[in-house]
Write an enzyme that holds these catalytic residues in place. Structure first.
Site, mmCIF file in Angstrom:
data_model
loop_
_atom_site.group_PDB
_atom_site.id
_atom_site.type_symbol
_atom_site.label_atom_id
_atom_site.label_comp_id
_atom_site.label_asym_id
_atom_site.label_seq_id
_atom_site.Cartn_x
_atom_site.Cartn_y
_atom_site.Cartn_z
ATOM 1 N N HIS A 14 -2.783 2.505 -5.663
ATOM 2 C CA HIS A 14 -3.500 1.149 -5.480
ATOM 3 C C HIS A 14 -3.391 0.412 -6.706
ATOM 4 O O HIS A 14 -3.607 -0.720 -6.715
ATOM 5 C CB HIS A 14 -4.879 1.286 -4.686
ATOM 6 N N LYS A 65 -1.992 -2.778 7.967
ATOM 7 C CA LYS A 65 -2.989 -2.430 8.541
ATOM 8 C C LYS A 65 -3.109 -3.240 10.114
ATOM 9 O O LYS A 65 -2.722 -4.236 10.263
ATOM 10 C CB LYS A 65 -4.340 -2.646 7.882
ATOM 11 N N ARG A 76 1.013 -1.201 0.125
ATOM 12 C CA ARG A 76 -0.011 0.156 0.043
ATOM 13 C C ARG A 76 1.006 1.323 -0.055
ATOM 14 O O ARG A 76 1.962 1.356 0.532
ATOM 15 C CB ARG A 76 -0.901 0.087 1.299
ATOM 16 N N HIS A 114 -3.572 -9.158 3.582
ATOM 17 C CA HIS A 114 -4.960 -9.225 3.704
ATOM 18 C C HIS A 114 -5.022 -10.209 4.854
ATOM 19 O O HIS A 114 -4.656 -11.514 4.975
ATOM 20 C CB HIS A 114 -5.522 -9.940 2.543
ATOM 21 N N TYR A 125 -9.415 -10.869 -6.672
ATOM 22 C CA TYR A 125 -8.420 -10.931 -7.994
ATOM 23 C C TYR A 125 -8.469 -12.179 -8.967
ATOM 24 O O TYR A 125 -8.163 -12.319 -10.009
ATOM 25 C CB TYR A 125 -7.007 -10.752 -7.562
ATOM 26 N N ARG A 158 -0.703 -2.125 -7.005
ATOM 27 C CA ARG A 158 -1.055 -3.100 -6.083
ATOM 28 C C ARG A 158 -1.963 -4.278 -6.683
ATOM 29 O O ARG A 158 -1.686 -5.341 -6.627
ATOM 30 C CB ARG A 158 -1.425 -2.548 -4.729
#
Length: 295
Positions: free
Chosen positions: A241, A170, A146, A267, A276, A244
């Site tokens: 992004h 995150k 990110r 994730h 994806y 990414r």
């Protein structure tokens, strides 16, 4: 101290949320507060009722806001009013029994391999800024980071001898990400021939610096990316992004394991990564339609 400031202090001190997350909460709640002030008669945050929140979400939807934006705003309001209830500042939570907006599944925009190549070749390798930009673009595409993770990398987070870097994702979750050989070379070139010049006598552990010797900002990198996309005539609406998304899609198109891609992207839930697979299936259909004699 007003209720919003009290809530922000709670998020920062007790929950330890990141600066970006705190700003997101503040932005959402400030916007809702402004909406309430414009009611006739005006309504204070602590006096909001269920219908006020529903009307606000309807207003956001009518201005074209995406479901993800509505969901984030509702989550911010739920956290805020749950906090007020716990602190006994209100007697009832107005967000109870409000249904969450349904998320529309939008496939991420990705660049083709040719577009990525053109973008990565755009920086001028004879200039300090160009060497830095090349390293940032190569690293972003090589790792799927990110943009917030990219600009937060410290010198001590990078190990070029092993080809790995450490980043904080995150929820303050640390992960180790491999760096490809081309990105390693671009990064080494930057460290040897550009970063020292950009420092301008400052002391900084930040890996990527702007022209003032300060850590690169999200906005600064966004402008750099837009400049090169325009330069090589990529007409798609490109954001950090996008690289990414392209990283993940190109890996899966070439047979990468979904769990490995999940880990590299950071994730928490594999269902986030699975979007994806829809992109790659779309690509497979295109190949099939163009190549199969009976398609």
């Amino acid at each position: 101290m007003d209720l919003l400031s009290l809530f922000m202090e709670y998020l920062q001190v007790e929950r330890g949320l990141s600066t970006n997350t705190l700003e997101s909460y503040r932005r959402d709640l400030t916007a809702f507060s402004g909406f309430l002030r414009n009611r006739k008669p005006p309504v204070a945050l602590e006096e909001a009722q269920r219908h006020d929140i529903i009307n606000y979400l309807v207003t956001l939807r009518s201005t074209g806001r995406a479901s993800a934006t509505l969901l984030r705003n509702l989550a911010s309001l739920r956290s805020f009013y749950h906090f007020l209830l716990k602190e006994e500042r209100i007697h009832a939570d107005p967000t109870v029994n409000i249904d969450s907006p349904k998320m529309e599944k939008r496939l991420p925009k990705v660049l083709s391999i040719d577009e990525v190549e053109r973008l990565l070749q755009a920086p001028d390798g004879s200039t300090v800024a160009g060497i830095r930009d090349k390293a940032m673009l190569e690293l972003l595409y090589a790792t799927g980071l990110r943009v917030s993770e990219l600009i937060s990398i410290r010198l001590s987070d990078v190990n070029l001898s092993t080809g790995f870097l450490k980043c904080m994702g995150k929820g303050s979750k640390e992960r180790i990400v491999p760096i490809g050989e081309i990105a390693q070379r671009a990064l080494l070139d930057y460290l040897q021939h550009a970063r020292g010049t950009l420092l301008r006598g400052h002391n900084s552990d930040a890996l990527f610096l702007n022209h003032l010797g300060r850590p690169m900002s999200r906005q600064g990198f966004w402008k750099i990316l837009k400049k090169y996309a325009h330069q090589v005539q990529i007409l798609k609406d490109i954001t950090p992004h996008t690289l990414r998304h392209s990283f993940a899609t190109h890996l899966l198109e070439r047979g990468a394991d979904l769990r490995a891609v999940q880990e590299m992207l950071g994730h928490a839930d594999i269902s986030t990564t699975q979007i994806y697979t829809h992109v790659t299936r779309g690509r497979l259909r295109e190949v099939y339609s163009s190549a199969h004699p009976r398609a």
